[in-house]
Design an enzyme around this catalytic site. Structure first.
Site, mmCIF file in Angstrom:
data_model
loop_
_atom_site.group_PDB
_atom_site.id
_atom_site.type_symbol
_atom_site.label_atom_id
_atom_site.label_comp_id
_atom_site.label_asym_id
_atom_site.label_seq_id
_atom_site.Cartn_x
_atom_site.Cartn_y
_atom_site.Cartn_z
ATOM 1 N N GLU A 438 0.671 -1.230 -0.253
ATOM 2 C CA GLU A 438 0.218 -0.088 -0.142
ATOM 3 C C GLU A 438 0.700 1.741 -0.122
ATOM 4 O OE1 GLU A 438 -2.278 -0.155 3.329
ATOM 5 O OE2 GLU A 438 -1.059 -1.145 4.618
ATOM 6 N N CYS A 509 -7.052 -6.258 -1.172
ATOM 7 C CA CYS A 509 -8.208 -5.822 0.252
ATOM 8 C C CYS A 509 -9.312 -5.092 0.019
ATOM 9 C CB CYS A 509 -7.896 -6.402 1.431
ATOM 10 S SG CYS A 509 -5.933 -5.477 2.249
HETATM 11 C C1 PEP Z 1 -6.037 0.143 2.324
HETATM 12 O O1 PEP Z 1 -5.441 0.596 2.500
HETATM 13 O O2 PEP Z 1 -6.473 -0.684 0.876
HETATM 14 C C2 PEP Z 1 -6.233 -0.987 3.213
HETATM 15 C C3 PEP Z 1 -7.291 -1.905 2.913
HETATM 16 O O3 PEP Z 1 -6.562 -0.680 4.575
HETATM 17 P P1 PEP Z 1 -6.719 0.421 5.190
HETATM 18 O O4 PEP Z 1 -8.361 1.397 4.334
HETATM 19 O O5 PEP Z 1 -7.848 -0.592 6.741
HETATM 20 O O6 PEP Z 1 -5.603 1.690 5.588
HETATM 21 MG MG MG Z 2 -4.330 1.042 4.439
#
Ligand code: PEP
Ligand code: MG
Length: 591
Positions: A438, A509
């Site tokens: 990410e 995700c």
């Molecule tokens: C993302 O960054 O895509 C992720 C799934 O994590 P979060 O939204 O919890 O930062």
């Molecule tokens: Mg994230």
């Protein structure tokens, strides 16, 4: 009616709700706003605080006068104690210091000072100290109530069909959403991937965020329509209009029923490729949805919600352990526990050491865990203990930005493994470890990172934010938050291919995984595992059951040669319409 107003924002949960507005700041005890103030407003903020102290003093003096004749004098001494607290110079000066140095709003600054004082009395069983603690809590509530201009005597209970209207709802204020009387949410700030939006989706509450001035335009008791499909809020709608929206809601319910049927079908493309559809989970309230939408596993458990829910205390090892065990019992397949990802938007002031100028680029996620190994250890111990009883549990580390950092995290994980083994606790020594991709730097070196882990999960929410330099929560720039940007498409494509080449598992995700618009494109990149909010599973399944991988690969090939988000978006939508019979309907689910 002439005073009907329509506000435009971003629809989050594609459904419609009609109800009575409750402006959050005015009604709930737990909502203490947190925001930064501009340097030039500091003096105003200090004055606002001093005024609230005066107001509270006056209220207490009035109450004392009123009761003077009815009460014994030693009962009246409670008022004197409260007045003494209000005159306490160290308390006042400390609050002012926080306002001035940390640019924080008065309510929050005062709460911090009181909390620190209360902590000193904690554990003291002596009746006197217990009483002082209660006095402090009482005074804090009164001063804060005056600051947020709230009448403490007003009922805190929500009525049936309440629409919550707030500037923002922080993930830590989550508990106010667990209320079946709340049928809709409208906020001034926020975007699609704001955590309040993610929770609203999980709880399936019609929501529109990023309305800019909903809290100014709407007043308590207004009849409001929240249209999460169009991203609109209608204040004081006409009578006839209400029926149109009720019909819209009925249609949505009917469509949901059809989707639930689809959830039972196998997740397989027209040419026979099996695709895994897993769920993202934040809170226990989502457990029933895992079965309802036939999730094959949990591809992301956002463990920071355990912390937010136990605040101001830290969750214990037993609390972690019990939650993970319960989570594992909800599905047959894998359960990926992502270790703590606090910081950024997900503030948890009780733990985070200091407020930062730029928290999204600051001490967040594994960076924070490596600093607070005590907290990290507690969580890892619990995950490992569950691994000894359930082989499906996996661990995932967020926000990894390079190899050195990853080695440090993995090294610490192995250290905790050794610790448990030495204690004779059964663990799965081959538990799978993965990382979120990410941060753009990680997405540039998937081959190097793959050597140290068993799987990747692409977190597009942050990846897009960091790749395009767009704050994912800032509604002023969210028109530039573009999953279809060529840079995003290329970076995601390269990551998937590199993971496959390295022979490690790869899933996605981020919210992009649950958006039916991108399903065919992601299949074309080679993605075979998707994790999303449970309610999106049937929508994505409907798309993938109607496409062939070869068509998806062709789509990708064309897209990789395109130059802009708008061009890509247009092309994807046209191809989706061609390939998928019901696409028009599915596309309404703008997740
Ligand atoms: C993302 O960054 O895509 C992720 C799934 O994590 P979060 O939204 O919890 O930062
Ligand atoms: Mg994230």
């Amino acid at each position: 009616m002439s005073n009907r107003i329509k506000l435009k924002g971003t629809g989050i949960v594609p459904d419609v709700a009609i109800g009575k507005a409750v402006i959050l700041e005015d009604k709930t005890k737990i909502f203490i706003p947190y925001y930064n103030i501009l340097k030039e407003h500091i003096d105003d903020e200090v004055n606002r605080f001093l005024k609230a102290l005066e107001q509270t003093k006056k209220q207490i003096e009035d109450a004392k006068d009123n009761l003077n004749s009815d009460l014994e004098s030693d009962h009246l001494s409670i008022f004197d104690t409260h007045l003494l607290i209000l005159r306490d110079q160290s308390l006042i000066q400390k609050t002012i210091q926080i306002i001035k140095e940390r640019f924080l709003n008065a309510e929050y600054a005062f709460k911090e000072v009181i909390k620190e004082l209360i902590a000193k009395f904690k554990g003291m069983e002596d009746e006197y100290f217990k009483q002082r603690r209660e006095d402090l809590e009482d005074i804090a509530t009164r001063v804060i109530a005056n600051l947020v201009d709230k009448d403490l005597n007003k009922s805190l209970d929500f009525e049936e069909d309440t629409i919550l209207v707030a500037k923002v709802i922080h993930p830590s204020d989550l508990s106010i959403l667990y209320n079946d009387k709340v049928v809709g949410i409208a906020t001034d700030y926020g975007g699609v991937t704001t955590h309040t939006s993610i929770i609203a989706k999980a709880l399936n509450i019609p929501t529109v965020v990023g309305l800019h001035n909903a809290t100014k335009v709407i007043v308590d008791g207004d009849i409001v329509i929240v249209d999460g499909i169009e991203g609109e809020v209608i204040v004081k709608p006409q009578e006839s209009e209400k029926n149109i929206y009720l019909e819209k809601h009925q249609k949505r319910i009917h469509f949901q029923k059809q989707l639930l049927e689809i959830a039972k079908y196998p997740s397989i493309t027209l040419d026979g490729e099996k695709i895994e559809l897993l769920a993202n989970v934040e809170i226990a309230e989502e457990f029933p949805a895992l079965k309802k939408y036939n999730a094959e596993g949990v591809g992301l458990y956002r463990s920071e919600f355990i912390f937010l829910q136990s605040a101001p205390d830290l969750p214990t090892e037993e609390e972690h352990y019990n939650f993970y065990k319960k989570l594992c019992s909800q599905v047959k397949g894998e359960v990926v526990i992502r270790t703590l990802d606090l910081g950024g938007e997900k503030f948890f002031h009780e733990v985070l050491e200091k407020d930062e100028q730029n928290p999204v680029l600051g001490l967040r996620a594994v960076r924070f865990c490596l600093r607070r190994k005590d907290i990290f250890r507690t969580q890892l111990r619990a995950i490992l203990r569950v691994s000894g009883e359930n082989e499906n549990i996996k661990v995932m580390f967020p926000l990894i930005s390079g190899v050195d950092e990853l080695k440090e995290v993995v090294g610490f994980f192995e250290e905790v493994m050794e610790e448990l083994k030495n204690e004779g606790i059964k663990i799965n020594e081959t538990i799978q470890k993965g990382i979120m991709i990410e941060v753009p730097s990680a997405a540039e070196i998937p081959d190097l990172l793959a050597k140290y882990v068993d799987f990747f999960s692409i977190g597009t929410n942050d990846l897009i934010q960091y790749c395009l330099a767009i704050d994912r929560n800032n509604d002023k720039v969210n028109y530039l938050y573009q999953p279809s940007h060529p840079a995003v498409i290329r970076i995601v494509d390269r990551t998937i291919k590199a993971a496959r080449k390295a022979g490690i598992d790869v899933s996605m995700c981020g919210e992009m995984a649950g958006n039916p618009k991108f399903t065919a494109l992601l299949l074309g990149m080679g993605l075979r595992k998707f994790s999303m909010t449970p309610a999106s599973i049937p929508v994505v399944k409907s798309v993938l059951r109607n496409v062939k991988i070869s068509d998806c690969e062709q789509l990708l090939e064309r897209v990789l040669n395109m130059e802009s988000a708008s061009q890509i978006e247009k092309h994807i939508i046209a191809v989706n319409h061609k390939l998928i019979p019901d696409y028009e309907k599915l596309a309404r689910i703008k997740l």
